[in-house]
Write a protein that holds these residues in place. Structure first.
Motif, PDB file in Angstrom:
ATOM      1  N   VAL B 100       0.863  -1.182   0.000  1.00 56.24           N
ATOM      2  CA  VAL B 100       0.000   0.000   0.000  1.00 56.24           C
ATOM      3  C   VAL B 100       0.894   1.226   0.000  1.00 56.24           C
ATOM      4  CG1 VAL B 100      -1.965  -1.108   1.106  1.00 56.24           C
ATOM      5  CG2 VAL B 100      -0.189  -0.105   2.495  1.00 56.24           C
ATOM      6  N   TYR B 101       0.371   2.284  -0.514  1.00 50.07           N
ATOM      7  CA  TYR B 101       1.181   3.476  -0.756  1.00 50.07           C
ATOM      8  C   TYR B 101       0.594   4.653  -0.021  1.00 50.07           C
ATOM      9  CZ  TYR B 101       2.723   0.453  -4.486  1.00 50.07           C
ATOM     10  OH  TYR B 101       3.207  -0.619  -5.196  1.00 50.07           O
ATOM     11  N   VAL B 102       1.497   5.488   0.495  1.00 50.68           N
ATOM     12  CA  VAL B 102       1.020   6.703   1.145  1.00 50.68           C
ATOM     13  C   VAL B 102       1.430   7.914   0.308  1.00 50.68           C
ATOM     14  CG1 VAL B 102       0.994   5.832   3.492  1.00 50.68           C
ATOM     15  CG2 VAL B 102       3.098   6.757   2.566  1.00 50.68           C
ATOM     16  N   CYS B 103       0.669   8.925   0.479  1.00 46.76           N
ATOM     17  CA  CYS B 103       0.913  10.152  -0.260  1.00 46.76           C
ATOM     18  C   CYS B 103       2.055  10.925   0.413  1.00 46.76           C
ATOM     19  CB  CYS B 103      -0.370  10.970  -0.260  1.00 46.76           C
ATOM     20  SG  CYS B 103      -0.255  12.513  -1.154  1.00 46.76           S
ATOM     21  N   PHE B 127      -2.010  11.993  -6.295  1.00 47.85           N
ATOM     22  CA  PHE B 127      -1.041  13.053  -6.019  1.00 47.85           C
ATOM     23  C   PHE B 127      -1.138  14.153  -7.064  1.00 47.85           C
ATOM     24  CE2 PHE B 127       2.509  14.804  -3.976  1.00 47.85           C
ATOM     25  CZ  PHE B 127       3.389  15.275  -4.935  1.00 47.85           C
ATOM     26  N   CYS B 128      -1.251  13.734  -8.292  1.00 49.61           N
ATOM     27  CA  CYS B 128      -1.355  14.721  -9.366  1.00 49.61           C
ATOM     28  C   CYS B 128      -2.617  15.549  -9.218  1.00 49.61           C
ATOM     29  CB  CYS B 128      -1.384  14.029 -10.724  1.00 49.61           C
ATOM     30  SG  CYS B 128       0.200  13.403 -11.229  1.00 49.61           S
ATOM     31  N   ARG B 129      -3.703  14.872  -8.990  1.00 50.25           N
ATOM     32  CA  ARG B 129      -4.975  15.583  -8.952  1.00 50.25           C
ATOM     33  C   ARG B 129      -5.027  16.585  -7.814  1.00 50.25           C
ATOM     34  NH1 ARG B 129      -8.039  10.491  -9.274  1.00 50.25           N
ATOM     35  NH2 ARG B 129      -8.323  10.051 -11.476  1.00 50.25           N
ATOM     36  N   HIS B 131      -2.445  17.454  -5.476  1.00 46.61           N
ATOM     37  CA  HIS B 131      -1.295  18.286  -5.137  1.00 46.61           C
ATOM     38  C   HIS B 131      -0.497  18.730  -6.342  1.00 46.61           C
ATOM     39  CE1 HIS B 131      -2.438  16.693  -1.331  1.00 46.61           C
ATOM     40  NE2 HIS B 131      -2.094  15.470  -1.663  1.00 46.61           N
ATOM     41  N   GLY B 132      -0.994  18.454  -7.520  1.00 46.64           N
ATOM     42  CA  GLY B 132      -0.211  18.844  -8.680  1.00 46.64           C
ATOM     43  C   GLY B 132      -0.839  20.038  -9.360  1.00 46.64           C
ATOM     44  N   GLU B 133      -0.150  20.581 -10.317  1.00 47.49           N
ATOM     45  CA  GLU B 133      -0.750  21.707 -11.024  1.00 47.49           C
ATOM     46  C   GLU B 133      -1.559  21.183 -12.204  1.00 47.49           C
ATOM     47  OE1 GLU B 133       3.198  23.184 -13.319  1.00 47.49           O
ATOM     48  OE2 GLU B 133       1.278  23.984 -14.021  1.00 47.49           O
ATOM     49  N   LYS B 134      -2.566  21.932 -12.541  1.00 45.54           N
ATOM     50  CA  LYS B 134      -3.475  21.475 -13.577  1.00 45.54           C
ATOM     51  C   LYS B 134      -2.985  21.955 -14.934  1.00 45.54           C
ATOM     52  CE  LYS B 134      -7.235  21.115 -10.404  1.00 45.54           C
ATOM     53  NZ  LYS B 134      -8.527  21.505  -9.926  1.00 45.54           N
ATOM     54  N   LYS B 135      -2.397  21.045 -15.656  1.00 51.63           N
ATOM     55  CA  LYS B 135      -1.768  21.421 -16.909  1.00 51.63           C
ATOM     56  C   LYS B 135      -2.690  21.256 -18.092  1.00 51.63           C
ATOM     57  CE  LYS B 135       1.774  18.740 -15.615  1.00 51.63           C
ATOM     58  NZ  LYS B 135       3.032  17.995 -15.652  1.00 51.63           N
ATOM     59  N   TRP B 136      -3.771  20.481 -17.936  1.00 58.45           N
ATOM     60  CA  TRP B 136      -4.637  20.171 -19.065  1.00 58.45           C
ATOM     61  C   TRP B 136      -5.928  20.959 -18.970  1.00 58.45           C
ATOM     62  CZ3 TRP B 136      -2.135  16.925 -22.290  1.00 58.45           C
ATOM     63  CH2 TRP B 136      -1.065  16.195 -21.760  1.00 58.45           C
ATOM     64  N   VAL B 147      -4.529  15.470 -14.430  1.00 58.75           N
ATOM     65  CA  VAL B 147      -4.237  14.141 -14.957  1.00 58.75           C
ATOM     66  C   VAL B 147      -4.759  14.072 -16.376  1.00 58.75           C
ATOM     67  CG1 VAL B 147      -4.594  11.693 -14.613  1.00 58.75           C
ATOM     68  CG2 VAL B 147      -4.463  13.212 -12.650  1.00 58.75           C
ATOM     69  N   GLN B 148      -3.939  13.578 -17.260  1.00 61.30           N
ATOM     70  CA  GLN B 148      -4.321  13.606 -18.672  1.00 61.30           C
ATOM     71  C   GLN B 148      -5.547  12.738 -18.941  1.00 61.30           C
ATOM     72  OE1 GLN B 148      -1.569  11.815 -21.415  1.00 61.30           O
ATOM     73  NE2 GLN B 148      -2.216  13.137 -23.098  1.00 61.30           N
ATOM     74  N   SER B 149      -5.642  11.588 -18.254  1.00 59.20           N
ATOM     75  CA  SER B 149      -6.774  10.718 -18.531  1.00 59.20           C
ATOM     76  C   SER B 149      -8.083  11.371 -18.095  1.00 59.20           C
ATOM     77  CB  SER B 149      -6.587   9.370 -17.847  1.00 59.20           C
ATOM     78  OG  SER B 149      -6.268   9.566 -16.480  1.00 59.20           O
ATOM     79  N   ASP B 150      -8.045  12.133 -17.036  1.00 59.95           N
ATOM     80  CA  ASP B 150      -9.259  12.832 -16.622  1.00 59.95           C
ATOM     81  C   ASP B 150      -9.677  13.825 -17.692  1.00 59.95           C
ATOM     82  OD1 ASP B 150      -8.337  13.194 -13.078  1.00 59.95           O
ATOM     83  OD2 ASP B 150      -9.058  11.503 -14.269  1.00 59.95           O
TER      84      ASP B 150
END
Lengths: 475, 542
Positions: B100-103, B127-129, B131-136, B147-150
């Motif tokens: 399992v993974y933690v942020c 993490f992208c969604r 805490h990341g910047e929205k590039k798309w 996230v590109q898929s979103d």
């Protein structure tokens, strides 16, 4: 008690008609003081006689005589009396309702201020039926056991309930599934019902239960009439194992079949049954030998309104067939059908009256043996559940008549032609159900298994049947 | 292998080495067991990756040439090209531990190992969604995505909205539109009214019925230890009866104890018995329904039944045997189902006197695991299931002997049918030679149906077509009786049904003929009334 085979039951329908012909009281004044002094048995017999007479008059359209008969019955019948009195009370109400329908304006006017049953009252009556009678409990045991066994090894189970009103069934299933050795599956239950509040209540209870037992659970409420169901709304996903359960609901789909036939007949309601009967009788005198082979009055009638669901011919019911085919399209792993096992779908009034007289006599006898006469719960059951069913069977026609119970063999035929084949019910389930029935305080409840289907009986009369089906592979 | 990560177990074991627990995941099925969202497997290895690692696109690095790949499979394919010797070729064959993974973002909820997410791809996207910047950015509307898929998924839908409800809400999906529309009117109406929730007020009874089972879980769920439960039951049973000595075994004392208290006491004790006894879900299930029915029984408190202690004992024995059921049933799920539904019928104010020593025996036996079948029969022998309504317990006692004065409706119908059958048989079938055991009679008289109900000679009442004058008629009826060999019970007519006119076709044809021949009813009616008077006298006299 078990000496009796089914033949006297069949014979009794026709014999009863003879009985009703035996002495018709001519049109006299209204008060019959000696009527009140009859003892219970005599009164009972007289009531049966009067009921049949009245029904005959209604069927033939002689409303004057029917009126007289009704008046006499009203002296004797009472919803608080003994079994036969109660039965007579509800049947006469139904007959009167039927007569009234010949004046539609009058009928509407008299019912204009009738309060529609509250959701809470309906829920109460449903709960009473579940508690007082073992029928639903035994049926649930059988259904749940069948589902549990069919879903062995499945990880995602989707159960579709065609009439989701009683959460007890699914609570028991949830518990059963949570205790299985490989752990509970991911469970989805889709419930179909007309009223949103009932579904909300159910969803709430089931979610609560599943949470307690730590089972992944989803409840999918589908609000609407079963007849208009679009199977897309059930959101069946690929990979899930589907089980469909119908408890006392499928028969109402038979109601929509009458409509096209009804429209062809310009006859008024009061005449159609009468003409039908007379025509039948006239024809029959010529072919006595032929008749001796047939079983019921309706078996030889040629009139068009009997084409749908005549007892012996193969059932022609497009709406149910379409529905079953749609269900089959979901490729369910299991379909379990619980239905009343009586033929209340005859096309003539007399037929239905005779049959329902027997069935409801059995049900009222159940009540008499288990609940006291003063009980208000019993009164509620009799009035709101059975009384309404009787009214529907006797006084309604066409699409309005929803209580179209039929015998198990007809359902077997239907399901067979829709592409299902029978799955024998689990022996273990039957054992549990039998023990449950025996545990009830009166020993009138019996169970018998036939061809893998189970009939739950009162004394010797089958009342309810449970059968399980799967998709036939060849189709 | 990336250098940055370290691992520890969720449960707080501070071992730094990456081998961690040797705990094998459950291997019962081939498929992976999915945990419920938000609840990670407590034995899983927790992996905390740094943001750079998380965002790195080439996570999998070949150890030979240090080439990076996005997917593990691609790495494997690449490694084949290096022609590795056999031993090095195999991946380390240790079992894949659940990871399992933690942020990595400390302010995030998922930074806590107890809220770790189970999927690497999932944590990356999260993490992208978050805490990341929205590039798309969507070109039709102004929505932005990290996230590109979103972004791709949205742009497919954007602008394709088709469904608009009357209230103005717009939907892109058909199913949500339909669901909304179904409720839209209801919602509008409800919001127009005052804030009271209609469902709660319209279902007071249902709620009340529901509240009783809800009351029970707090009582039933905390598993009380078995010995204390037993003693508490002892005490409770005894406390309801002040006159008995405390050391006495919980045998019911003869002094009258308030039955509702006794009922409740034993039932609640048995509840705790049940819940303590087994750990299978069926027991809690069972006790739930159990208590709900007993609660309802106490809602209709039965009038003090004379043998109140047997009542207590009964419930105790019933519950004791029931606990046996549930313990025995711990292995099979179905008996839980069974027990739960069954319980609601067996435990209510029932009246049959039980074996009171059974209570102590059963309690002492204390949930000895037995097959589920045996305790069921035990339960049955000790208790007689009854209907839910407590009030009927007493009334049923009063007409517990089968209803002598009133015949059942089914029986009446049978009788009427026989009379009809006999009438038709008499006139027609003899000629046709069809089976009928009814004595050959000519006249049809209904009056003779009036027989003293207490008298068991039902056959006498059959329309044997006897003349309707009084006593002589009755004598003839009596003489006619041996023909049928009736059963001497008021209730059971079924035996007679076989004897008299059991042939369906016969009756049918009789019907036709009798109608066709213009059966004259009026005279019969007149004679009926006369016959009625006389037979009533007969009834009274006999």
């Amino acid at each position: 008690m078990s000496q009796n085979e089914s033949s006297p039951l069949k014979s009794s329908s026709s014999s009863l008609q003879v009985f009703s012909m035996m002495s018709l009281s001519p049109s006299l004044g209204s008060s019959y003081p000696w009527l009140k002094e009859l003892k219970s048995e005599e009164r009972g017999l007289y009531l049966i006689h009067l009921l049949l007479t009245c029904a005959n008059h209604v069927a033939t359209g002689s409303l004057e005589n029917a009126n007289i008969a009704l008046e006499q019955i009203s002296e004797l019948a009472s919803p608080d009396g003994d079994t036969m009195q109660r039965i007579a009370a509800y049947f006469t109400e139904a007959l009167a309702d039927r007569i009234l329908k010949t004046w539609p304006g009058l009928h509407k006017a008299i019912n204009s201020t009738r309060v529609v049953d509250l959701v809470s009252e309906q829920a109460l009556v449903r709960r009473l039926f579940f508690e007082v009678f073992p029928f639903l409990k035994a049926a649930f045991l059988l259904v749940n056991q069948a589902i549990i066994e069919a879903m062995e090894g499945e990880k995602v189970v989707h159960v579709i309930d065609l009439d989701a009103a009683e959460p007890m069934q699914w609570i028991a299933l949830i518990r059963g599934l949570s205790a299985r050795p490989e752990g509970p599956p991911h469970l989805r239950i889709s419930g179909i019902h007309v009223r949103k509040e009932v579904l909300d209540q159910m969803g709430h209870r089931l979610s609560e239960e599943a949470e307690k037992l730590d089972i992944p659970f989803q409840f999918n409420p589908v609000v609407g009439e079963l007849e208009d169901l679009d199977v897309e709304r059930l959101h069946v996903k690929t990979g899930e194992a589907v089980a469909i359960s119908s408890v006392l609901r499928l028969h109402s789909l038979l109601a929509s079949d009458d409509e096209p036939l009804r429209k062809k007949l310009p006859l008024a309601l009061k005449n159609s049954n009468g003409i039908h009967l007379q025509r039948a009788l006239r024809m029959s005198q010529n072919t006595l030998g032929e008749l001796l082979e047939k079983d019921t009055v309706n078996g030889y009638s040629p009139s068009p309104d009997s084409a749908s669901s005549s007892p012996l011919s193969s059932p022609v019911s497009p709406k149910v067939d379409t529905f079953l085919t749609a269900l089959r399209g979901l490729l369910p792993k299991l379909v379990v059908i619980t239905e009343q096992d009586s033929n209340h779908n005859g096309s003539t009034l007399m037929e239905r009256l005779l049959e329902s007289l027997h069935s409801y006599a059995a049900l009222f006898d159940c009540l008499e043996s288990t609940v006291s006469r003063a009980s208000s719960e019993r009164l509620k059951l009799e009035k709101m559940l059975f009384g309404n069913e009787i009214k529907n069977i006797i006084s309604c026609e066409g699409a309005e008549r929803k209580e179209r119970h039929e015998k198990l063999e007809k359902w077997i035929q239907r399901l067979d032609s829709a592409g299902f084949c029978n799955v024998p019910l689990s022996y273990y389930g039957m054992l549990q159900a039998k023990t449950l029935l025996q545990g009830y305080n009166c020993n009138g409840y019996k169970m018998k298994a036939e061809n893998g289907c189970v009939m739950i009986c009162w004394q010797d009369r089958p009342m309810f049947s449970v059968s399980a089906w799967r998709c036939r592979n060849s189709l | 292998m990336p250098v940055d990560d370290y691992s520890s177990t969720v449960s707080g074991d501070a071992s730094v080495s990456s081998t961690g627990n040797q705990n094998l995941p459950p291997k019962s099925t081939v498929k992976k067991k999915r945990n419920l969202p938000g609840m990670p497997d407590p034995d899983a290895e927790v992996i905390a990756l740094s943001p750079t690692t998380l965002l790195a696109t080439n996570r999998f690095v070949c150890e030979i040439c240090n080439k990076g790949f996005q997917r593990d499979q691609n790495l494997q394919l690449h490694r084949r090209g290096h022609n590795l010797p056999w031993k090095l070729r195999q991946r380390s064959s240790k079992e894949v531990k659940k990871r399992v993974y933690v942020c990595p973002e400390p302010t995030c909820v998922h930074h806590d190992p107890s809220r770790a997410l189970g999927d690497l791809t999932g944590i990356k996207k999260h993490f992208c969604r978050k805490h990341g910047e929205k590039k798309w950015k969507c070109d039709k509307c102004s929505k932005k995505y990290a996230v590109q898929s979103d972004w791709k998924a949205h742009s497919k839908i954007c602008g394709t909205r088709e469904y608009k409800c009357d209230c103005g809400t717009v939907f892109s999906r058909r199913d949500s539109f339909i669901t909304h529309r179904a409720f839209c009117d209801a919602l509008a109406v409800e919001s127009a009214k005052t804030q009271t929730n209609p469902s709660s007020e319209s279902d007071p009874k249902v709620q009340a019925a529901d509240s009783s089972p809800r009351r029970s879980p707090p009582a039933a769920s905390p598993p009380v230890s078995a010995p204390s439960a037993i003693t508490s039951s002892d005490i409770r049973i005894q406390s309801s009866d002040p006159s008995t000595v405390v050391e006495e075994a919980p045998a019911p004392a003869p002094a009258p104890s308030p039955p509702p208290a006794g009922l409740n006491g034993s039932s609640s004790s048995s509840v705790s018995l049940v819940s303590s006894g087994c750990n299978s879900s069926s027991s809690s299930v069972f006790s739930n329904l159990f208590t709900s029915t007993t609660v309802s029984a106490s809602i209709h408190p039965p009038q003090p039944l004379a043998p109140a202690p047997p009542l207590v004992g009964l419930n105790g024995s019933c519950s004791g045997s029931v606990s046996l059921v549930s313990s025995g049933a711990s292995s099979s799920s179905s008996s839980g189902v069974f027990a739960s539904l069954f319980a609601s019928s067996t435990v209510s104010a029932s009246i049959q006197p039980p074996q009171t020593p059974a209570l102590t025996n059963l309690i002492r036996a204390d949930l000895a695991p037995s097959t589920s079948i045996e305790p069921i029969s035990l339960c049955l022998s000790t208790s007689h299931g009854s209907s839910i309504f407590g009030t009927t317990g007493q009334e049923r006692r009063q007409h517990a002997p089968p209803l002598q004065p009133a015949m059942s409706a089914t029986a009446l119908l049978q009788k009427a049918a026989q009379m009809g059958a006999a009438a038709s048989n008499a006139s027609l079938l003899r000629g046709l030679g069809i089976v009928s055991s009814s004595a050959p009679q000519e006249n049809l008289q209904w009056g003779q149906a009036q027989v003293d109900p207490d008298n068991a000679s039902i056959a006498a009442g059959l329309g044997l077509g006897l003349p309707c004058d009084g006593s002589s008629g009755l004598k003839e009826l009596m003489m006619g009786t041996p023909v049928f060999g009736p059963k001497q019970t008021t209730l059971d007519f079924l035996g007679l049904g076989v004897a008299a006119g059991g042939n369906p076709n016969a009756s049918l044809s009789a019907l036709i003929t009798s109608i066709g021949s213009g059966f004259d009813a009026t005279t019969a009616a007149a004679s009926f009334r006369g016959g009625d008077y006389t037979s009533k006298d007969i009834g009274r006299s006999s």
